[in-house]
Design an enzyme around this catalytic site. Structure first.
Site, PDB file in Angstrom:
ATOM      1  N   ARG A  30       0.822  -1.212   0.000  1.00 17.25           N
ATOM      2  CA  ARG A  30       0.000   0.000   0.000  1.00 17.25           C
ATOM      3  C   ARG A  30       0.854   1.260   0.000  1.00 17.25           C
ATOM      4  NH1 ARG A  30      -2.158   1.608   4.422  1.00 17.25           N
ATOM      5  NH2 ARG A  30      -2.462  -0.498   5.233  1.00 17.25           N
ATOM      6  N   TYR A  49     -15.595  15.910 -17.121  1.00 15.72           N
ATOM      7  CA  TYR A  49     -15.928  14.501 -17.063  1.00 15.72           C
ATOM      8  C   TYR A  49     -17.053  14.332 -16.043  1.00 15.72           C
ATOM      9  CZ  TYR A  49     -15.158   9.497 -16.555  1.00 15.72           C
ATOM     10  OH  TYR A  49     -15.318   8.143 -16.529  1.00 15.72           O
ATOM     11  N   ASP A  75      -6.617  18.318 -15.615  1.00 13.43           N
ATOM     12  CA  ASP A  75      -6.855  16.945 -16.071  1.00 13.43           C
ATOM     13  C   ASP A  75      -6.609  16.943 -17.576  1.00 13.43           C
ATOM     14  OD1 ASP A  75      -7.937  14.595 -17.099  1.00 13.43           O
ATOM     15  OD2 ASP A  75      -9.603  14.540 -15.678  1.00 13.43           O
ATOM     16  N   LYS A 101      -6.888   5.719 -20.293  1.00 16.94           N
ATOM     17  CA  LYS A 101      -7.101   6.173 -21.669  1.00 16.94           C
ATOM     18  C   LYS A 101      -5.785   6.123 -22.441  1.00 16.94           C
ATOM     19  CE  LYS A 101     -11.172   6.951 -19.831  1.00 16.94           C
ATOM     20  NZ  LYS A 101     -11.480   8.192 -19.148  1.00 16.94           N
TER      21      LYS A 101
HETATM   22  C1  LIG Z   1     -12.090   8.563 -17.882  1.00 17.03           C
HETATM   23  C2  LIG Z   1     -11.812   9.865 -17.277  1.00 17.03           C
HETATM   24  C3  LIG Z   1     -11.690  10.005 -15.888  1.00 17.03           C
HETATM   25  C4  LIG Z   1     -11.911   8.859 -14.946  1.00 17.03           C
HETATM   26  O1  LIG Z   1     -10.968   7.860 -15.143  1.00 17.03           O
HETATM   27  P1  LIG Z   1     -11.205   6.292 -14.803  1.00 17.03           P
HETATM   28  O2  LIG Z   1      -9.881   5.702 -15.116  1.00 17.03           O
HETATM   29  O3  LIG Z   1     -12.316   5.815 -15.674  1.00 17.03           O
HETATM   30  O4  LIG Z   1     -11.556   6.230 -13.359  1.00 17.03           O
HETATM   31  C5  LIG Z   1     -11.365  11.258 -15.397  1.00 17.03           C
HETATM   32  N1  LIG Z   1     -11.189  12.324 -16.204  1.00 17.03           N
HETATM   33  C6  LIG Z   1     -11.312  12.219 -17.542  1.00 17.03           C
HETATM   34  C7  LIG Z   1     -11.105  13.421 -18.400  1.00 17.03           C
HETATM   35  C8  LIG Z   1     -11.627  10.996 -18.120  1.00 17.03           C
HETATM   36  O5  LIG Z   1     -11.761  10.898 -19.435  1.00 17.03           O
END
Ligand SMILES: *Cc1c(COP(=O)(O)O)cnc(C)c1O
Length: 395
Positions: A61, A114, A186, A211
């Protein structure tokens, strides 16, 4: 007469402590699939706790060498002092909020975001007394107004989901600095192959590494990069909150990041060609892609990014009904949530991400009913173009 119980087979001698040490000259960071790390003696343990054992690990952890290798690679990509990986993008986003906000502190979400990031602010942070507000992406006055009474954190998606707005990060950084606040970007959709938010003055760069960073639709992961002090603070929180990335997932992410630049370059080139093609298709009323001169942030995007990424969205003359027919008629891109992988994906965005709220609920959140979001994979441009052209004829 009953036969006597057979004697149990002899047990192999158990390994001694010294056999349980694994050093190999592996080219690739091995998957350290272990919960704990061992100590040769009480003195070694004491040295570890005394901070004298550089590079040693204790318990999963708090970190793992596979995770550390992927973090080091991400830091190089982001031009960051340090990075921290999480079990998912949402674990990264929510941990940043929990670590840097407090009751009465104000969080500003810029522009569209998001869906679940906004849900965290409204469903979770509000319960803990954090004040959350939204501000339009391209309206400095609205930003000032939303920040009246102070602001602790400005959270911006660059580019944003799903219409790919690209605010000027340097301007936002200046704005937050002047208010003693922090800017968190982000940049999942750009990835560090196209945008390094820290270089433009952001305090932290956040990713859903699910992604583009991992890039193969086979792992969930999240990441935060920034100065050592802020990442250390997040790491302390992670030890408490527990949203660590598992070693197998860290390995897949590390492998994915090696081809990030190649994938994103190709996906961006194909996406630009598809956006140009779609802009000339009569059933298409609007294409959202920052690489097109018609996009409201084309000039900013050109200044910030060498290419415009693999995600685009568009709207149809026939509205939501046509969008439903289009996702059925498309044969190559799969109908699936998410984006950024090697396989092209398509969705009628409101139906995929706002099903519980309905088309009206999505519209109330600023998502146009009928908006198609398309994530470009690694298929040939001609294959994707012909697929779209044929599908558009059928709606
Ligand atoms: C997919 C996404 C998230 C969340 O990510 P997960 O890996 O699905 O938890 C956060 N911000 C953006 C811009 C995203 O496309």
């Amino acid at each position: 007469m009953m036969s006597p119980t057979p004697p149990s087979p002899p047990q192999p001698p158990s390994e001694g402590r010294d056999e349980r040490s694994f050093e190999r000259r592996s080219l690739i960071p091995p998957i350290f699939q272990t919960a704990s790390f061992t100590f040769g003696s009480a003195a070694e343990l004491a040295a570890f706790h005394g901070g004298q054992e550089d590079g040693a690990f204790f318990y999963g952890r708090y970190g793992n060498p596979t995770q550390a290798a992927a973090e080091a690679r991400l830091s190089r990509l982001e031009g960051a002092e340090a990075s921290l990986l999480f079990a998912s993008g949402m674990a990264a986003v929510s941990s940043v909020f929990l670590a840097f906000l407090a009751p009465e502190a104000r969080l500003l979400l810029l522009g569209e975001s998001y869906r679940h990031t906004r849900d965290v602010t409204e469903k979770l942070l509000a319960r803990y007394g954090v004040r959350c507000a939204l501000a339009e992406c391209d309206d400095p006055e609205a930003l000032d107004k939303a920040a009246e009474g102070g602001v602790r954190l400005l959270f911006a998606e660059v580019p944003s989901n799903p219409t790919l707005r690209v605010p000027d990060i340097a301007r936002l950084a200046e704005w937050t600095r002047a208010r003693g606040a922090r800017l968190v970007v982000d940049s999942t959709i750009a990835s560090p192959a196209l945008l390094r938010p820290l270089a433009h003055g952001a305090d932290l760069a956040v990713h859903s590494a699910t992604k583009y960073l991992s890039g193969h639709n086979d792992v969930l992961a999240g990441a935060v990069s920034g100065p050592q002090g802020l990442v250390d603070a997040l790491r302390e929180h992670q030890a408490l909150l527990g949203g660590i990335l598992a070693p197998q997932s860290a390995f897949l992410l590390d492998r994915g990041m090696k081809t990030l630049a190649l994938r994103v370059e190709r996906q961006s080139a194909t996406a630009l060609s598809l956006a140009e093609f779609l802009a000339g298709c009569p059933p298409v009323t609007r294409v959202h892609y920052p690489g097109l001169p018609s996009h409201p942030d084309h000039a900013t995007a050109r200044r910030l990014m060498p290419a415009f990424g693999g995600l685009l969205s568009f709207e149809l003359k026939g509205g939501p009904a046509a969008a439903d027919r289009l996702v059925d008629a498309i044969r190559v891109a799969v109908l699936a949530p998410g984006f950024g992988g090697t396989e092209s994906q398509v969705e009628h965005h409101a139906r995929m991400a706002y099903a519980d709220l309905g088309l009206e609920g999505a519209q109330a959140r600023g998502v146009a009913p009928g908006l198609i979001r398309y994530s470009v994979g690694l298929e040939d441009f001609e294959v994707l173009r012909d697929d779209l052209r044929d599908a558009l004829k059928k709606i």
